[in-house]
Scaffold this active site. Structure first.
Site, PDB file in Angstrom:
ATOM      1  N   HIS A  58       0.829  -1.202   0.000  1.00 44.90           N
ATOM      2  CA  HIS A  58       0.000   0.000   0.000  1.00 44.90           C
ATOM      3  C   HIS A  58       0.863   1.252   0.000  1.00 44.90           C
ATOM      4  O   HIS A  58       1.976   1.258   0.523  1.00 44.90           O
ATOM      5  CB  HIS A  58      -0.900   0.030   1.239  1.00 44.90           C
ATOM      6  CG  HIS A  58      -1.911  -1.067   1.253  1.00 44.90           C
ATOM      7  ND1 HIS A  58      -2.378  -1.611   2.428  1.00 44.90           N
ATOM      8  CD2 HIS A  58      -2.536  -1.741   0.246  1.00 44.90           C
ATOM      9  CE1 HIS A  58      -3.261  -2.551   2.142  1.00 44.90           C
ATOM     10  NE2 HIS A  58      -3.362  -2.648   0.829  1.00 44.90           N
ATOM     11  N   LEU A 118      -0.933  -0.214  21.677  1.00 46.35           N
ATOM     12  CA  LEU A 118      -2.298  -0.745  21.799  1.00 46.35           C
ATOM     13  C   LEU A 118      -2.402  -1.698  22.996  1.00 46.35           C
ATOM     14  O   LEU A 118      -3.382  -1.669  23.760  1.00 46.35           O
ATOM     15  CB  LEU A 118      -2.698  -1.463  20.512  1.00 46.35           C
ATOM     16  CG  LEU A 118      -3.001  -0.550  19.310  1.00 46.35           C
ATOM     17  CD1 LEU A 118      -3.021  -1.352  18.013  1.00 46.35           C
ATOM     18  CD2 LEU A 118      -4.355   0.158  19.515  1.00 46.35           C
ATOM     19  N   LYS A 119      -1.387  -2.506  23.161  1.00 50.05           N
ATOM     20  CA  LYS A 119      -1.407  -3.466  24.284  1.00 50.05           C
ATOM     21  C   LYS A 119      -1.329  -2.728  25.620  1.00 50.05           C
ATOM     22  O   LYS A 119      -2.048  -3.068  26.583  1.00 50.05           O
ATOM     23  CB  LYS A 119      -0.241  -4.433  24.136  1.00 50.05           C
ATOM     24  CG  LYS A 119      -0.272  -5.582  25.136  1.00 50.05           C
ATOM     25  CD  LYS A 119       0.785  -6.628  24.809  1.00 50.05           C
ATOM     26  CE  LYS A 119       0.649  -7.835  25.719  1.00 50.05           C
ATOM     27  NZ  LYS A 119       1.639  -8.900  25.363  1.00 50.05           N
ATOM     28  N   ALA A 163      -2.418   0.162  26.212  1.00 54.43           N
ATOM     29  CA  ALA A 163      -3.674   0.887  26.452  1.00 54.43           C
ATOM     30  C   ALA A 163      -4.795  -0.033  26.915  1.00 54.43           C
ATOM     31  O   ALA A 163      -5.797   0.440  27.458  1.00 54.43           O
ATOM     32  CB  ALA A 163      -4.088   1.607  25.173  1.00 54.43           C
ATOM     33  N   GLY A 164      -4.641  -1.351  26.700  1.00 58.08           N
ATOM     34  CA  GLY A 164      -5.668  -2.279  27.147  1.00 58.08           C
ATOM     35  C   GLY A 164      -6.285  -3.121  26.046  1.00 58.08           C
ATOM     36  O   GLY A 164      -7.187  -3.934  26.301  1.00 58.08           O
ATOM     37  N   PRO A 184      -2.158 -10.041  20.267  1.00 59.88           N
ATOM     38  CA  PRO A 184      -1.444 -11.325  20.292  1.00 59.88           C
ATOM     39  C   PRO A 184       0.046 -11.110  20.071  1.00 59.88           C
ATOM     40  O   PRO A 184       0.500 -10.004  19.747  1.00 59.88           O
ATOM     41  CB  PRO A 184      -2.085 -12.102  19.143  1.00 59.88           C
ATOM     42  CG  PRO A 184      -2.555 -11.048  18.191  1.00 59.88           C
ATOM     43  CD  PRO A 184      -2.978  -9.878  19.048  1.00 59.88           C
ATOM     44  N   SER A 194       1.765 -12.597  17.692  1.00 61.87           N
ATOM     45  CA  SER A 194       2.043 -12.606  16.249  1.00 61.87           C
ATOM     46  C   SER A 194       0.715 -12.725  15.506  1.00 61.87           C
ATOM     47  O   SER A 194      -0.327 -13.002  16.118  1.00 61.87           O
ATOM     48  CB  SER A 194       2.963 -13.773  15.869  1.00 61.87           C
ATOM     49  OG  SER A 194       2.276 -15.009  16.030  1.00 61.87           O
TER      50      SER A 194
END
Length: 600
Positions: free
Chosen positions: A249, A268-269, A271-272, A276, A278
């Site tokens: 892209h 992101l992790k 923040a909650g 995963p 991977s």
């Protein structure tokens, strides 16, 4: 799109109409299940929206060259609330202008460079979800509880599959597009899902490049986003390459460390979000999150409806070997389905490489075989010699009159061809049959003449209005010489010439004419060339193939007469009075039908 609508058990199609600016208003036929329906096509957006005031979504399939103008035009109509732009490669300055105007008008843009989106059980944009059998396998024909948003259209199809395998299915999915400036962002759609009570959990599939994922992380931290969110940013391998490399892209290039997939996944992790380790672990993360919602009663699964039965297009079913049907008709002379045209199995390239000429092409299409060179030459000579015989003969005369009446070429040509028959041109078949039968049955020339006289029949192929022994038809002279010099067998022609010796004793114009010469010589060709069995040769004569030569040749001349009249700009023809013998009855109608009329 219509097949997807049908699979969702919609009562009416989601497509109200189409816009095609290069043609006038018309309709197009499409399948709706096993039935066919008509979808209106409009020449511009204004007329389409006027006809369908309920429409508020436009899917724009225009190319990158014309999509800008068509979207700007569509933005002038307040009833449109969503516009999906499928095209890739839209110039970035054009995209930014579209986004600016759309935002000012409160219109949601999906794309550019997207497959669109899908709302299972309701509607899909374009080919989102793939083929219908894949849509049904992924349970997209009915709504589930999971909503997702992705950049990649291809990966959104993968999400459809993953979510269908590990949950009760997709509620809605959007691919915002892979360009650097998508019209709508991750957070735009995620917050819609947050506000929708039918969405129980969400999936975000980001990628390397851009910072939109941080906006999602902030929404989680601030408490605006409370529903479970499984997130992953693809492109973690990008660290092995230079930052300037773009992965597919236009927007998938990290311009700083914060735009890498690792940094965004970590944010992101933190923040909650459920992130995963991977992409391979993404299915399990979705499953475990969904299982918890089942366990706490947030999601209550109902019975799975039976998958819809979708009709298969005949062409697709035929390619899969699932159906068969009798052919409407059979053709054994030509095939245009492959890489190149075939004439009786001979590729068109070979036709020109071997320079087989018109005679060779005719032999392939009429007889499905290659004829000897002398036979092909004879065919071409016949076409040349029968091309025209002046404007006074019946066929040319009709063609000229029709052309002067202002009719088109085909009408004028057909007018001339319809005069061909036993008295004009059509004697070729009759002569061939007459003389060949006489040869086969052992009749002497004298006996043949006597038989025809007793039956009151003309001897087809004998006689000419103008030509005679003293004034021979040079066409016949040319043909006779060629046949005698090149044909291995001239039995029928020699027999006809013996008949001519007898008939010309009565009148010198009772000669073997060009029709008779062609007919007899062609029978000798069919029987003596070695290319046909005797049965095949006789069958071709009965089928009228010899008259076909006259029709084909004379068409050249008829077209010439048509063009000549058009070139000369000749007016409507009216036959002169002095060339008509008017012979009216001597008694009036009244005296014949009502003898007492005058007395009264």
């Amino acid at each position: 799109m219509l097949d997807f609508d049908f699979s969702c058990s919609r009562e009416t199609p989601s497509v109200a109409g189409m816009i095609y600016p290069f043609g006038g208003d018309h309709v197009q036929k499409f399948y709706w299940g096993t039935q066919e329906i008509l979808v209106p096509v409009y020449k511009d957006t204004a007329s389409a929206l006027k006809a369908h005031p309920e429409v508020d979504v436009m899917v724009n399939f225009a190319s990158q060259r014309s999509v800008y103008a068509s979207v700007i035009d569509a933005l002038q109509f307040a009833q449109l609330r969503v516009i999906a732009i499928i095209a890739e490669g839209v110039p970035e300055n054009k995209t930014r202008d579209i986004n600016k105007q759309a935002k000012a008008k409160g219109v949601t843009i999906i794309g550019p460079a997207t497959v669109g989106g899908i709302k299972p059980g309701c509607f899909r944009i374009g080919n989102t979800g793939g083929m219908i059998d894949n849509c049904i396998t992924c349970k997209l024909h009915r709504p589930g509880s999971v909503a997702y948003v992705s950049r990649s259209g291809g990966m959104s199809n993968e999400l459809n599959n993953i979510i269908s395998m590990h949950t009760n299915g997709v509620y809605e999915g959007i691919a915002i597009g892979g360009d650097r400036y998508p019209g709508s962002t991750f957070v735009d759609h995620i917050m819609r899902y947050q506000d929708n009570p039918n969405v129980k959990m969400m999936v975000l599939l980001g990628e390397v490049g851009g910072v939109e994922e941080y906006v999602i992380a902030d929404a989680i931290k601030s408490g605006k986003l409370t529903k479970p969110l499984v997130a992953w940013c693809i492109g973690t391998c990008a660290k092995s390459f230079d930052y300037s490399i773009s992965f597919g892209h236009a927007g998938s290039a990290a311009n700083s460390m914060t735009e890498t997939s690792e940094a965004k996944n970590a944010a992101l992790k933190a923040a909650g979000a459920i992130v995963p380790d991977s992409f391979n672990d993404l299915p399990e993360a979705i499953k475990s999150t969904y299982d918890k919602l089942i366990a706490d009663g947030t999601v209550v699964e109902g019975p799975e409806p039976a998958p819809p039965h979708m009709p298969m297009d005949y062409k697709w079913a035929s390619e899969l070997g699932l159906v068969r049907k009798p052919a409407a008709f059979v053709s054994t002379i030509c095939d245009d389905r492959g890489e190149e045209l075939l004439y009786a199995g001979m590729p068109i390239t070979r036709v020109f490489e071997e320079d087989i000429g018109i005679g060779g092409v005719l032999s392939l299409l009429w007889f499905k075989r290659r004829l000897p060179p002398y036979a092909c030459k004879f065919i071409e000579m016949v076409l040349m010699l029968t091309a025209d015989h002046g404007p006074a003969v019946a066929g040319a005369h009709n063609t000229i009159i029709t052309a002067r009446a202002g009719k088109d070429m085909v009408s004028s040509l057909v007018s001339g061809l319809l005069t061909i028959g036993p008295r004009f041109g059509g004697a070729v078949d009759g002569a061939a049959e007459c003389f060949s039968n006489a040869v086969d049955t052992g009749l002497t020339p004298h006996e043949l003449i006597d038989v025809k006289r007793k039956q009151g029949e003309l001897l087809m192929g004998i006689g000419h209005r103008i030509k005679s022994l003293e004034n021979p038809d040079m066409r016949v002279v040319i043909l006779k010489k060629f046949v005698m010099d090149h044909f291995p067998d001239c039995s029928v022609l020699r027999y006809a010439l013996e008949v001519e010796k007898i008939t010309t004793r009565k009148r010198s114009n009772l000669i073997l004419n060009v029709d008779g010469t062609i007919g007899c010589a062609f029978v000798d060709l069919l029987r003596g060339s070695g290319a046909f069995t005797r049965e095949e040769a006789d069958e071709y004569v009965k089928a009228g193939v010899l008259n076909g030569l006259f029709v084909l040749g004379r068409s050249i001349g008829f077209i010439g007469h048509f063009l000549d009249q058009k070139r000369l700009r000749q007016g409507l023809y009216r036959h002169p009075w002095d060339d008509i013998c008017y012979m009216l009855p001597t008694n009036t109608v009244e005296s014949v039908c009502e003898p007492e009329y005058k007395g009264k």
